[in-house]
Design a protein around this motif. Structure first.
Motif, PDB file in Angstrom:
ATOM      1  N   GLY A 114      28.614  22.528  35.323  1.00  0.00           N
ATOM      2  CA  GLY A 114      29.455  23.267  34.387  1.00  0.00           C
ATOM      3  C   GLY A 114      29.190  24.757  34.436  1.00  0.00           C
ATOM      4  N   ALA A 115      27.898  25.132  34.464  1.00  0.00           N
ATOM      5  CA  ALA A 115      27.542  26.551  34.527  1.00  0.00           C
ATOM      6  C   ALA A 115      28.007  27.172  35.839  1.00  0.00           C
ATOM      7  CB  ALA A 115      26.035  26.724  34.369  1.00  0.00           C
ATOM      8  N   SER A 116      27.845  26.442  36.939  1.00  0.00           N
ATOM      9  CA  SER A 116      28.224  26.969  38.258  1.00  0.00           C
ATOM     10  C   SER A 116      29.731  27.176  38.362  1.00  0.00           C
ATOM     11  CB  SER A 116      27.745  26.017  39.361  1.00  0.00           C
ATOM     12  OG  SER A 116      26.346  25.844  39.315  1.00  0.00           O
ATOM     13  N   VAL A 117      30.498  26.158  37.941  1.00  0.00           N
ATOM     14  CA  VAL A 117      31.959  26.259  38.007  1.00  0.00           C
ATOM     15  C   VAL A 117      32.458  27.393  37.105  1.00  0.00           C
ATOM     16  CG1 VAL A 117      34.128  25.077  37.450  1.00  0.00           C
ATOM     17  CG2 VAL A 117      32.302  23.843  38.639  1.00  0.00           C
ATOM     18  N   THR A 118      31.889  27.480  35.910  1.00  0.00           N
ATOM     19  CA  THR A 118      32.311  28.528  34.978  1.00  0.00           C
ATOM     20  C   THR A 118      31.947  29.912  35.504  1.00  0.00           C
ATOM     21  OG1 THR A 118      31.959  26.980  33.147  1.00  0.00           O
ATOM     22  CG2 THR A 118      32.234  29.297  32.582  1.00  0.00           C
ATOM     23  N   ALA A 119      30.779  30.029  36.163  1.00  0.00           N
ATOM     24  CA  ALA A 119      30.375  31.312  36.741  1.00  0.00           C
ATOM     25  C   ALA A 119      31.354  31.750  37.823  1.00  0.00           C
ATOM     26  CB  ALA A 119      28.964  31.208  37.316  1.00  0.00           C
ATOM     27  N   VAL A 120      31.793  30.793  38.658  1.00  0.00           N
ATOM     28  CA  VAL A 120      32.779  31.112  39.699  1.00  0.00           C
ATOM     29  C   VAL A 120      34.088  31.581  39.053  1.00  0.00           C
ATOM     30  CG1 VAL A 120      34.228  30.134  41.529  1.00  0.00           C
ATOM     31  CG2 VAL A 120      31.786  29.566  41.424  1.00  0.00           C
ATOM     32  N   ALA A 121      34.524  30.874  38.018  1.00  0.00           N
ATOM     33  CA  ALA A 121      35.762  31.249  37.329  1.00  0.00           C
ATOM     34  C   ALA A 121      35.631  32.625  36.674  1.00  0.00           C
ATOM     35  CB  ALA A 121      36.121  30.192  36.289  1.00  0.00           C
ATOM     36  N   LEU A 122      34.462  32.880  36.067  1.00  0.00           N
ATOM     37  CA  LEU A 122      34.243  34.167  35.417  1.00  0.00           C
ATOM     38  C   LEU A 122      34.281  35.307  36.432  1.00  0.00           C
ATOM     39  CD1 LEU A 122      33.552  35.862  32.940  1.00  0.00           C
ATOM     40  CD2 LEU A 122      31.143  35.315  33.305  1.00  0.00           C
ATOM     41  N   LEU A 123      33.641  35.115  37.577  1.00  0.00           N
ATOM     42  CA  LEU A 123      33.705  36.123  38.634  1.00  0.00           C
ATOM     43  C   LEU A 123      35.147  36.318  39.098  1.00  0.00           C
ATOM     44  CD1 LEU A 123      30.563  35.166  40.757  1.00  0.00           C
ATOM     45  CD2 LEU A 123      30.880  37.262  39.427  1.00  0.00           C
ATOM     46  N   SER A 124      35.895  35.203  39.151  1.00  0.00           N
ATOM     47  CA  SER A 124      37.287  35.259  39.607  1.00  0.00           C
ATOM     48  C   SER A 124      38.190  36.001  38.623  1.00  0.00           C
ATOM     49  CB  SER A 124      37.836  33.840  39.817  1.00  0.00           C
ATOM     50  OG  SER A 124      37.070  33.136  40.769  1.00  0.00           O
ATOM     51  N   SER A 125      37.766  36.087  37.363  1.00  0.00           N
ATOM     52  CA  SER A 125      38.581  36.799  36.375  1.00  0.00           C
ATOM     53  C   SER A 125      38.579  38.311  36.609  1.00  0.00           C
ATOM     54  CB  SER A 125      38.087  36.498  34.956  1.00  0.00           C
ATOM     55  OG  SER A 125      36.863  37.171  34.699  1.00  0.00           O
ATOM     56  N   TYR A 126      37.518  38.796  37.291  1.00  0.00           N
ATOM     57  CA  TYR A 126      37.419  40.213  37.639  1.00  0.00           C
ATOM     58  C   TYR A 126      37.369  41.104  36.403  1.00  0.00           C
ATOM     59  CZ  TYR A 126      37.472  42.830  42.049  1.00  0.00           C
ATOM     60  OH  TYR A 126      37.111  43.537  43.166  1.00  0.00           O
ATOM     61  N   THR A 127      36.792  40.578  35.317  1.00  0.00           N
ATOM     62  CA  THR A 127      36.733  41.323  34.060  1.00  0.00           C
ATOM     63  C   THR A 127      35.314  41.842  33.841  1.00  0.00           C
ATOM     64  OG1 THR A 127      36.431  39.192  32.951  1.00  0.00           O
ATOM     65  CG2 THR A 127      38.634  40.127  32.930  1.00  0.00           C
TER      66      THR A 127
END
Length: 682
Positions: free
Chosen positions: A190-203
């Protein structure tokens, strides 16, 4: 009024269902989320009416919450826009009971775990969907074009903020378990997938909040073994990912490009113009540079970072600043002299100069045409109701892309006159590109190129599937298309059919491309995204600094209770500089924004509320620090709150409905974790 236990049980079940609905939609649907929350709240009130039992225990936040509501009301009463202020006050006040709804319904260890895992499981599914959208975003080069991630569920800044909370919760649950188990593996995934998504947000603000929250977690858990390598990794990243600005010059060959020379600039080469043996460079924060070959001859400091240099007419040159001010300058003996400064009415997105006429595209107000650099006060306005993103012009034709109806619009040009629409192509794209030739017009998007013939020859109009095109350039009998991903194509007409051939691939992403004497001049700028948070010349940081400056000016005129909890667009328009093209409804900083809307007195109450929440989290943590799951929940809520405070330095996330809902949820679940631990011990 006594009621049967059966009725109460039915109400309890309904409350549980509504809360689960609320938790499952925290990161994906504000509409469903509101149904869940208000459904649970109303049923809790009904239950209180039927039983007479106290449902909400004191949390220690009652006084600061009450004071916050009071200053909101006083500020609204004194505001020039009271109706608007009271609407926002009502919205904020109605969300405060989330703390108590969550705290009172997560009333057992089982319920506590159910509530936390429901939120995390639904959030994980949402982030997985987000990664799918982000992949498509990446394939279409939209990160390069838009400098931000996709927005499938909500605005990308909101999505980033929500994901930072989710990442911190997963990380806390992972750190809480010392032994490998199915749960620990789930938390890691969960942490890994969310970290990838967070990086992908570019925010960047969300990144900063997440990093702060994770570091705070490591301190709470005393996980020095993770903290030290994390610090080392960040330091190495900052060292390795250096900023770089470079200009490349290529010979254009029949089957490719041959690099002649390349050199670095001290600033960020946003744009170039070549004339004779001289090269003018818009070097952003380092002003305008004049080069001979790769030797710096002279430089000129601009009032703010410069993004465009070009020749307008005769001895007059055009410069455009990042804040959209334009200026005319001349060159004598390799020295630059500023002649005049002017603005266009709208937010500039593109421009073209042809036959000494300057055409300026504006995203909010159409097209402005300037005929004479010696008299920029004389201009002509067209298509005021169109939102123009890109344009190209020839002697007789103007084609532009309007985001209003997602259309390429064709018009005729005759001297100073521009006709109404004579033809249009509806193409939904965020990366439009246009090239007018004698025989046809190329219309680009992330889906490919569309060809519109201009004469009687029947050119094959099938779409050419190319990556999103950065820019087109005419060279001899062909067109060079440079794509955002660095691929370069030669486009020609053969046997009445348009064909393309890839002739080169850059190892970098092009920022600007110019043709000069059959040579291709390309600039590349590489910036460390993380370090850009503290780069005062970064365009969004410049914008924020200007917003905060205006906010302080508004506060100076409304010092005690501010202007009211309102959308600030109208007020902002009265204080902004004459060249600014946008009126902002908020100030991208929790603390400056609260100062402006609630004044100094309201700000003191706001800070008091934040301090009390911090103290509540701290006391909760000390109470549950010996119990694995409650400790993980409180630590996550505590760290997420700290991350929220830090990201609030660059965002108005306190005013973001979805974000503040998650903040109040995390406060409530932290209190619930403490209460379940007290019950367990008693």
């Amino acid at each position: 009024m006594p009621k049967s236990s059966k009725t109460i049980r039915i109400i309890d079940i309904a409350i549980f269902v509504f809360v689960i609905l609320f938790l499952a939609s925290l990161t994906n649907s504000i509409f469903v989320n509101q149904i869940g929350y208000y459904g649970a709240l109303l049923l809790l009130i009904v239950k209180y009416y039927l039983t007479g039992k106290t449902l909400f225990r004191k949390t220690g936040l009652e006084l600061p919450l009450l004071l916050f509501v009071v200053v909101e009301i006083i500020s609204a009463l004194l505001s020039d826009y009271s109706a608007n202020a009271f609407q926002n006050v009502l919205k904020r006040v109605l969300l405060l009971p989330i703390i108590y709804v969550v705290a009172s319904t997560a009333d057992s260890p089982t319920r506590l775990k159910q509530f936390v895992l429901t939120y995390l499981a639904a959030a994980l599914l949402t982030t997985m969907f987000y990664i799918g959208f982000a992949f498509e975003h990446f394939v279409n080069q939209l990160y390069t074009i838009e400098q931000k991630g996709p927005s499938p569920f909500q605005y990308v800044m909101t999505a980033g903020g929500l994901m930072s909370f989710t990442l911190i919760f997963f990380a806390s649950l992972f750190f809480s378990q010392n032994k490998i188990s199915k749960e620990k593996i789930f938390y890691f995934i969960g942490a890994s997938v969310t970290a990838v998504a967070l990086l992908s947000s570019y925010t960047r603000a969300a990144w900063l909040g997440a990093l702060t929250g994770i570091f705070f977690l490591l301190i709470l858990y005393r996980k020095w073994i993770y903290l030290i390598p994390a610090v080392v990794a960040i330091i190495l990243y900052l060292i390795i990912e250096k900023d770089e600005s470079r200009i490349y010059t290529y010979d254009i060959l029949e089957k490719g490009l041959n690099e002649i020379v390349s050199f670095e600039t001290d600033g960020s080469a946003k744009n170039v113009f070549s004339e004779a043996n001289k090269l003018l460079v818009a070097d952003y924060e380092d002003g305008i540079k004049i080069y001979e070959g790769n030797n710096l001859v002279n430089s000129f400091e601009t009032k703010s970072p410069v993004i465009v240099v070009d020749k307008w007419k005769d001895e007059s040159y055009l410069g455009i600043l990042v804040d959209k001010r334009m200026f005319i300058f001349s060159i004598a003996d390799d020295s630059i002299r500023l002649d005049s400064e002017f603005i266009s009415p709208g937010n500039i997105t593109d421009y073209k100069i042809i036959n000494g006429v300057l055409y300026v595209a504006e995203l909010d107000s159409g097209l402005t045409v300037f005929n004479n650099p010696s008299n920029t006060k004389s201009s002509f306005r067209y298509f005021n109701d169109e939102n123009i993103l890109r344009l190209d012009v020839s002697d007789s034709l103007l084609v532009f892309y309007s985001t209003k109806n997602n259309k390429y619009i064709f018009t005729k040009v005759d001297g100073e006159k521009i006709s109404n629409e004579i033809y249009s192509e509806k193409i939904n794209t965020v990366s439009p590109s246009i090239k007018i030739t004698d025989n046809f017009v190329l219309l680009g998007s992330q889906h490919g190129l569309r060809v519109v013939p201009l004469n009687e020859s029947k050119i094959n109009t099938k779409e050419l599937i190319l990556p999103s095109v950065h820019s087109f350039h005419s060279v001899n009998e062909s067109i060079i298309a440079v794509c955002y991903n660095g691929e370069v194509y030669s486009i020609k007409i053969e046997n009445q059919e348009l064909i393309s051939e890839k002739i080169a691939t850059f190892s970098y992403q092009p920022v600007s491309v110019q043709i000069a004497e059959d040579r291709l001049i390309v600039t590349s700028v590489k910036k460390n995204r993380l370090l850009s948070v503290i780069d005062l010349n970064h365009n969004t940081n410049l914008q924020r600094l200007q917003q905060w400056k205006i906010g302080i000016n508004i506060l100076a005129d409304n010092p005690f209770f501010g202007v009211g909890d309102i959308d600030l667009k109208q007020t902002y328009s009265e204080y902004r500089e004459y060249w600014e093209k946008e009126d902002f409804g908020h100030l991208h900083n929790n603390y400056v924004h609260v100062l402006v809307i609630l004044g100094v007195i309201g700000f003191i109450v706001f800070v008091f509320l934040l301090i009390k929440i911090f103290i509540v989290h701290l006391r909760n943590f000390m109470m549950v620090k010996h119990s694995e799951f409650p400790k993980a929940v409180v630590a996550a809520s505590f760290a997420a709150f700290v991350g929220f405070l830090v990201s609030g330095l660059a965002e108005w996330n306190f005013g973001d409905h979805e974000i503040i809902t998650l903040v109040w949820y995390s406060v409530g679940i932290s209190i619930a974790a403490k209460q379940t631990e007290i019950k367990k011990q008693s």
